[in-house]
Design an enzyme around this catalytic site. Structure first.
Site, PDB file in Angstrom:
ATOM      1  CB  SER A 147      51.852  85.107  36.285  1.00  0.00           C
ATOM      2  OG  SER A 147      51.803  83.913  37.024  1.00  0.00           O
ATOM      3  CE1 TYR A 160      50.992  81.566  34.561  1.00  0.00           C
ATOM      4  CE2 TYR A 160      49.799  81.658  32.478  1.00  0.00           C
ATOM      5  CZ  TYR A 160      49.990  82.092  33.772  1.00  0.00           C
ATOM      6  OH  TYR A 160      49.174  83.074  34.300  1.00  0.00           O
TER       7      TYR A 160
HETATM    8  P1  NAP Z   1      40.812  83.336  31.273  1.00  0.00           P
HETATM    9  O1  NAP Z   1      39.636  83.401  32.161  1.00  0.00           O
HETATM   10  O2  NAP Z   1      41.227  82.048  30.678  1.00  0.00           O
HETATM   11  O3  NAP Z   1      40.666  84.441  30.100  1.00  0.00           O
HETATM   12  C1  NAP Z   1      41.680  84.537  29.159  1.00  0.00           C
HETATM   13  C2  NAP Z   1      41.178  85.443  28.055  1.00  0.00           C
HETATM   14  O4  NAP Z   1      42.181  85.529  27.043  1.00  0.00           O
HETATM   15  C3  NAP Z   1      39.925  84.912  27.389  1.00  0.00           C
HETATM   16  O5  NAP Z   1      39.052  85.980  27.080  1.00  0.00           O
HETATM   17  C4  NAP Z   1      40.467  84.290  26.116  1.00  0.00           C
HETATM   18  O6  NAP Z   1      39.536  84.296  25.071  1.00  0.00           O
HETATM   19  C5  NAP Z   1      41.582  85.260  25.784  1.00  0.00           C
HETATM   20  N1  NAP Z   1      42.559  84.698  24.850  1.00  0.00           N
HETATM   21  C6  NAP Z   1      43.285  83.572  24.999  1.00  0.00           C
HETATM   22  N2  NAP Z   1      44.095  83.403  23.936  1.00  0.00           N
HETATM   23  C7  NAP Z   1      43.858  84.440  23.088  1.00  0.00           C
HETATM   24  C8  NAP Z   1      44.385  84.828  21.822  1.00  0.00           C
HETATM   25  N3  NAP Z   1      45.308  84.099  21.201  1.00  0.00           N
HETATM   26  N4  NAP Z   1      43.920  85.968  21.246  1.00  0.00           N
HETATM   27  C9  NAP Z   1      42.969  86.704  21.870  1.00  0.00           C
HETATM   28  N5  NAP Z   1      42.416  86.398  23.077  1.00  0.00           N
HETATM   29  C10 NAP Z   1      42.882  85.272  23.663  1.00  0.00           C
HETATM   30  O7  NAP Z   1      42.092  83.856  32.062  1.00  0.00           O
HETATM   31  P2  NAP Z   1      42.220  84.863  33.296  1.00  0.00           P
HETATM   32  O8  NAP Z   1      42.347  84.086  34.540  1.00  0.00           O
HETATM   33  O9  NAP Z   1      41.197  85.945  33.179  1.00  0.00           O
HETATM   34  O10 NAP Z   1      43.663  85.463  32.979  1.00  0.00           O
HETATM   35  C11 NAP Z   1      43.827  86.629  32.205  1.00  0.00           C
HETATM   36  C12 NAP Z   1      45.307  86.938  32.213  1.00  0.00           C
HETATM   37  O11 NAP Z   1      45.767  86.980  33.569  1.00  0.00           O
HETATM   38  C13 NAP Z   1      46.148  85.847  31.544  1.00  0.00           C
HETATM   39  O12 NAP Z   1      47.253  86.456  30.902  1.00  0.00           O
HETATM   40  C14 NAP Z   1      46.645  85.006  32.719  1.00  0.00           C
HETATM   41  O13 NAP Z   1      47.845  84.343  32.410  1.00  0.00           O
HETATM   42  C15 NAP Z   1      46.836  86.054  33.748  1.00  0.00           C
HETATM   43  N6  NAP Z   1      46.819  85.631  35.145  1.00  0.00           N
HETATM   44  C16 NAP Z   1      45.763  84.924  35.651  1.00  0.00           C
HETATM   45  C17 NAP Z   1      45.758  84.603  37.016  1.00  0.00           C
HETATM   46  C18 NAP Z   1      44.643  83.838  37.664  1.00  0.00           C
HETATM   47  O14 NAP Z   1      44.850  83.375  38.807  1.00  0.00           O
HETATM   48  N7  NAP Z   1      43.501  83.688  37.042  1.00  0.00           N
HETATM   49  C19 NAP Z   1      46.807  85.017  37.830  1.00  0.00           C
HETATM   50  C20 NAP Z   1      47.880  85.702  37.264  1.00  0.00           C
HETATM   51  C21 NAP Z   1      47.860  86.019  35.923  1.00  0.00           C
HETATM   52  P3  NAP Z   1      39.087  82.902  24.374  1.00  0.00           P
HETATM   53  O15 NAP Z   1      37.680  82.733  24.812  1.00  0.00           O
HETATM   54  O16 NAP Z   1      39.246  83.146  22.918  1.00  0.00           O
HETATM   55  O17 NAP Z   1      39.979  81.790  24.877  1.00  0.00           O
HETATM   56  C1  GCO Z   2      48.617  77.724  38.118  1.00  0.00           C
HETATM   57  C2  GCO Z   2      47.752  78.942  38.015  1.00  0.00           C
HETATM   58  C3  GCO Z   2      48.613  80.185  38.067  1.00  0.00           C
HETATM   59  C4  GCO Z   2      47.752  81.406  37.942  1.00  0.00           C
HETATM   60  C5  GCO Z   2      48.551  82.643  38.011  1.00  0.00           C
HETATM   61  C6  GCO Z   2      49.232  82.819  39.324  1.00  0.00           C
HETATM   62  O1  GCO Z   2      48.321  76.734  37.438  1.00  0.00           O
HETATM   63  O2  GCO Z   2      49.567  77.793  38.907  1.00  0.00           O
HETATM   64  O3  GCO Z   2      46.977  78.924  36.830  1.00  0.00           O
HETATM   65  O4  GCO Z   2      49.557  80.159  37.055  1.00  0.00           O
HETATM   66  O5  GCO Z   2      47.085  81.406  36.730  1.00  0.00           O
HETATM   67  O6  GCO Z   2      49.408  82.793  36.945  1.00  0.00           O
HETATM   68  O7  GCO Z   2      49.752  84.127  39.374  1.00  0.00           O
END
Ligand code: NAP
Ligand code: GCO
Length: 267
Positions: A147, A160
């Site tokens: 992230s 986080y």
């Molecule tokens: P999201 O839309 O909230 O999806 C998260 C997924 O993880 C969902 O399918 C959720 O399923 C699953 N999950 C959560 N806890 C779990 C557990 N204990 N066991 C199994 N599955 C679990 O999030 P996203 O934005 O796609 O993010 C995916 C990854 O990228 C995360 O690690 C997040 O921190 C990272 N990330 C996101 C962003 C962003 O801007 N969106 C940026 C950087 C990094 P449930 O339906 O069961 O909750």
């Molecule tokens: C926040 C956002 C971020 C993104 C991502 C950025 O609240 O700042 O959720 O944490 O999820 O991790 O890279």
């Protein structure tokens, strides 16, 4: 050269890939020729809906399993099930993750712990369960979804940031400890991606104006916009393929330039 990026014959497990970033990465793997896409979630309902969504994308070589990444017994059992029903796990993406946006001094210990358990302990549990077969095969790819918070802090995301900072170092340590088995462990550090996880940060205001955080992120991103999950496809296929066999312990930031940019100056 195109064969370098092919995932033909490879089984790929993307944790938490029911929607969002995980779904986009799993879809990209299928389009890159992966033999079987494996994913897990915490409920049968989520699995069923995701399978329908994969099928709607023309992806039929997909298997979904109920498994919480923080439950080491369930993860160990799932690895055995995958070996029996699918075969070897060539590629693992530790994508499952949550965030809690609470000022640290107001956050309960249990809330902090839950984020650490899912975002940092989960990747350890799943990686440790898959590493033995990769070591025996002397080949494997592990990709951890890090992230911006692996590098930067901000208000309300202490747990986080601690988890994602730890995940960056876990990535480097897996690289260090298992590189001799021809296992590459890298991270992808997405910028701000439009998924359900960030939906609250993009919610329009009552008067129809942009959410302040939406405007903030657009000013912090050189392209002036949020990124889409599908924009992670190329970097993910690169790190999952033989094209990256000499890349190890690297966090590939796919952030549109956020980490390089001080932010749009006031006009
Ligand atoms: P999201 O839309 O909230 O999806 C998260 C997924 O993880 C969902 O399918 C959720 O399923 C699953 N999950 C959560 N806890 C779990 C557990 N204990 N066991 C199994 N599955 C679990 O999030 P996203 O934005 O796609 O993010 C995916 C990854 O990228 C995360 O690690 C997040 O921190 C990272 N990330 C996101 C962003 C962003 O801007 N969106 C940026 C950087 C990094 P449930 O339906 O069961 O909750
Ligand atoms: C926040 C956002 C971020 C993104 C991502 C950025 O609240 O700042 O959720 O944490 O999820 O991790 O890279």
């Amino acid at each position: 050269m195109t064969n370098l990026f092919s995932l033909a014959g490879k089984n790929a497990w993307v944790t938490g890939a029911c929607y969002g970033i995980g779904f986009a990465i799993a879809k990209a793997f299928a389009q890159a020729g992966a033999q079987t896409i494996i994913f897990n979630a915490r409920s049968e309902e989520a699995i069923a809906k995701a399978i329908a969504d994969y099928h709607a994308e023309g992806i039929d070589n997909v298997k979904g399993y109920v498994c919480d990444v923080t439950d080491e017994n369930a993860v160990a059992a799932l690895v055995q099930t995958i070996h029996a029903e699918v075969g070897p796990i060539h590629i693992l993406v530790n994508n499952a993750g949550i965030i809690k946006r609470i000022p640290m001094h107001e956050m309960k210990r249990s809330e902090f712990q839950q984020v650490i358990d899912i975002d940092l302990v989960g990747p350890y549990i799943v990686s440790a369960a898959v590493l033995p077969e990769m070591m025996e095969r002397r080949e494997g790819k592990i990709i951890n979804i890090c992230s911006m918070m692996s590098e930067l802090g901000r208000e309300t995301v202490s747990a986080y940031a601690a988890a994602k900072g730890g995940l960056k170092m876990l990535t480097r340590n897996i690289c260090s400890e298992y590189g001799e088995y021809n296992i590459q462990c890298n991270g992808i550090g997405p910028g701000y991606i439009a998924t359900p996880q960030t939906a609250p940060l993009r919610e329009p205001q009552a008067d129809g104006s942009k959410h302040p955080f939406d405007a903030f992120i657009c000013a912090k991103t050189p392209a002036g916009r949020w990124l889409e999950p599908d924009e992670l496809a190329g970097p993910a296929v690169f790190l999952a393929s033989h094209a990256s066999d000499a890349v190890n312990g690297h966090i590939l930031y796919v952030d549109g330039g956020i980490l390089a940019y001080i932010g749009r100056q006031p006009k």
